[in-house]
Design an enzyme around this catalytic site. Structure first.
Site: not given
Length: 394
Positions: A174, A270, A338
């Site tokens: 991330s 995502d 994610h």
């Protein structure tokens, strides 16, 4: 709560604990006290930290540095709200951590990297480790020093043996995955010229995308992050010399100028990007996308087409950024997910998601050691049956 509901909650708790189960003992956090003198501190002024499990055997001179994610703060107000949490202070962080996935210590579950020196750098600056503002407002007492944190931690690791690395990976998930891209070439430059050095970004390829209003809220947001943290001077010069600095917070512009091999692990759908780049709450005033963002199966036909168009945007950004470089690696699936490299269940487990007949752990290992190139892009949602489990987790 009735018996049925209680049973469901218990099952969810057990399932969650199973997913979070790590493969090794809890690893203590190393606090870099010497960083304070350099002003390399978290938002609240506390020293930075990292977790370190030493390598052994054939992995004694191999290093995998993984940067933690956790979003960004784009204004003084939002950074103040992070300052006194684990996202802004090492004082608020758990003191031990277990490793799994790409950082896992079991050979069967992580055959290529299990015995490397494995590090997770904790994230407490809100800028993907790019900020550096000297002044500290006496009212807010905020320190914008992400770049200094990164340098201080890396210096500490170099002194502990990383300066002699034979193989090394800079990775992250991330906001940490974005940081891995932004710091990739710099990381390589600090290691021996003879070392094999590559970077792996998991769910960090945030695109300069168009949202459902036809605008680009993410451009404004990232621009504010760069401005608030004074990040422009720390973004890759190979990018900022060619375009506006704030655009160099987007991987598609940075990747074009990178020298170091890069592997992208990402979903073309995502879940963070769909929720925050395609359909951010600020432009979904009537909350028409609320259910769709929670579960793609709840999207209307029109919404699903918009989601499919976002996939097209994403793939174009990947191809624009990485081009046809022979050193690039791609594992792009169609799961609504994610971050997929840090979990036992998604890295190399029996039921891990598959793209091109390969799980993430196998694809990254083959690419890193040049056993085989890997550039696979999944078919459009909802084609991949191996996504069933991971989609249900998002």
């Amino acid at each position: 709560m009735d018996g049925s509901s209680l049973g469901k909650w218990l099952c969810l708790i057990v399932y969650t604990l199973t997913l979070l189960k790590t493969e090794g003992a809890s690893i203590p956090m190393t606090i870099v006290q010497t960083a304070v003198a350099r002003g390399a501190v978290c938002l609240d002024g506390s020293p930075p930290g990292y977790h370190f499990e030493k390598g052994s055997g054939s992995g004694i001179n191999n290093w995998l540095v993984h940067m933690e994610g956790g979003g960004w703060c784009e204004s003084v107000e939002s950074c103040v709200s992070r300052r006194d949490t684990y996202k802004g202070s090492s004082l608020k962080m758990e003191k031990t951590m277990g490793f799994s996935g790409i950082l896992g210590s079991k050979q069967a579950a992580n055959p290529d990297f299990y015995n490397w020196n494995r590090i997770k750098i904790r994230y407490c600056d809100g800028s993907s480790f790019t900020g550096d503002v000297e002044a500290v407002d006496p009212k807010t007492k905020l320190y914008f020093r992400g770049e200094r944190i990164w340098q201080a931690v890396i210096d500490d690791l170099l002194a502990k043996g990383m300066r002699n690395a034979r193989n090394a990976i800079l990775s992250g998930c991330s906001a940490g995955g974005l940081a891995a891209i932004l710091h990739c070439d710099k990381f390589q430059s600090l290691l021996p010229a003879s070392a094999r050095v590559k970077c792996v970004s998991d769910a960090g390829y945030f695109i300069h995308g168009t949202d459902i209003s036809g605008g680009s809220r993410i451009e404004s947001f990232f621009g504010q992050v760069v401005k608030t943290h004074g990040s422009a001077k720390n973004l890759p010069a190979s990018c900022t010399s060619k375009t506006r600095p704030e655009l160099c917070f987007f991987p598609q512009y940075v990747a074009q100028t990178m020298r170091t091999p890069l592997f992208i692990i990402n979903s073309a759908y995502d879940s963070w990007q769909i929720k925050n780049i395609l359909a951010p709450t600020a432009v979904d005033s009537k909350k028409e996308w609320k259910n769709c963002k929670l579960d793609l199966k709840k999207c209307s036909a029109t919404q699903l087409q918009t989601v499919q168009n976002y996939r097209t945007q994403f793939l174009k950004a990947v191809n624009t950024g990485l081009g046809s470089s022979s050193s690039r690696g791609l594992w792009i699936n169609s799961c609504y997910a994610h971050c997929q490299s840090g979990s036992v269940s998604t890295w190399l487990a029996d039921k891990s998601p598959v793209v091109g007949n390969a799980k993430i752990g196998k694809a990254v290992g083959d690419w890193f050691y040049d056993r085989s190139a890997f550039e696979k892009i999944d078919c459009p949602y909802p084609c991949n049956p191996t996504c069933v489990r991971i989609d249900s987790e998002s």
